[in-house]
Design an enzyme around this catalytic site. Structure first.
Site, PDB file in Angstrom:
ATOM      1  N   TYR A  31     -19.529 -25.479   1.035  1.00 41.52           N
ATOM      2  CA  TYR A  31     -19.321 -25.156  -0.380  1.00 41.52           C
ATOM      3  C   TYR A  31     -19.329 -23.640  -0.598  1.00 41.52           C
ATOM      4  CZ  TYR A  31     -20.434 -24.392  -5.278  1.00 41.52           C
ATOM      5  OH  TYR A  31     -20.427 -23.910  -6.568  1.00 41.52           O
ATOM      6  N   GLU A  53     -23.236 -27.741 -13.278  1.00 40.74           N
ATOM      7  CA  GLU A  53     -24.235 -26.673 -13.436  1.00 40.74           C
ATOM      8  C   GLU A  53     -25.289 -27.087 -14.463  1.00 40.74           C
ATOM      9  OE1 GLU A  53     -24.737 -24.174 -11.582  1.00 40.74           O
ATOM     10  OE2 GLU A  53     -22.842 -23.752 -10.585  1.00 40.74           O
ATOM     11  N   TRP A  61     -29.422 -26.644  -6.638  1.00 44.67           N
ATOM     12  CA  TRP A  61     -27.981 -26.882  -6.561  1.00 44.67           C
ATOM     13  C   TRP A  61     -27.666 -27.882  -5.449  1.00 44.67           C
ATOM     14  CZ3 TRP A  61     -23.918 -27.263  -9.193  1.00 44.67           C
ATOM     15  CH2 TRP A  61     -22.661 -27.320  -8.601  1.00 44.67           C
TER      16      TRP A  61
END
Length: 197
Positions: A31, A53, A61
């Site tokens: 990512y 988010e 995350w």
């Protein structure tokens, strides 16, 4: 040997700068290598990142990233119109065990209300892309020239305030700054890293 070459040689032994976050996790590394920090101008992808988010609030995350495919399935591939039309029953089903997403009622409801707000923004501003990038001076990614990490900026505070005014939730300045970083609105690799150059 150039400074960039020196940094790349250093990375071969110590790993990229973002390993302090990813801890070498292959999916997280991929990512960071292939997505994080690249400019995004597609409304669907921008909406996806806003929702993801927001889902991260209070979590890591990595937690959200590992559930991203489940989120895509749950929220119709982040088709804004389809998410805006999700019924109470559909939302309730996402709170059941086995949905694969973070089962937080407020976050699920906010995805639907945020989709409705995004549709209105598209109608009024032409596109979500045009609206969100309007907070970036000149429409070009901001190049941050600092050595320390920050969690919000004036642009993030302005975007956050406007999104809240338009009815969105889970769009505080810290969430929005993370969104801006992820979508390439700000170049926030540490100074001295090969990516920064």
């Amino acid at each position: 040997m150039s400074k960039r070459d020196n940094e790349r040689n250093k990375q071969e032994t110590t790993g990229p700068w973002y390993h302090m976050f990813t801890k070498g996790d292959p999916e997280y590394d991929r990512y960071m290598d292939e997505e994080w920090g690249f400019e995004v101008h597609d409304d669907r992808k921008l909406f996806e990142m806003l929702i993801l988010e927001g889902a991260q609030a209070g979590l890591s995350w990595k937690t959200v990233l590992m559930k991203r495919e489940a989120y895509r399935k749950a929220f119709h591939g982040f088709d804004i119109s389809r998410v805006a039309e999700m019924s109470e029953a559909e939302q309730a089903k996402l709170l059941e065990e086995g949905s694969g997403i973070i089962r937080n009622r407020l976050k699920v409801k906010s995805a639907v209300s945020n989709a409705k707000a995004a549709l209105k923004i598209q109608e009024e501003e032409g596109s979500l892309d045009k609206f969100l990038w309007s907070f970036i001076p000149g429409g070009k990614p901001l190049l941050n020239r600092r050595k320390e990490f920050v969690t919000e900026t004036e642009e993030a505070r302005q975007m956050s305030a406007e999104l809240k005014k338009r009815g969105m939730n889970f769009v505080g300045p810290t969430i929005i700054y993370a969104f801006m970083q992820a979508c390439g609105m700000v170049v926030d690799h540490p100074m001295g890293s090969p990516e920064w150059e």
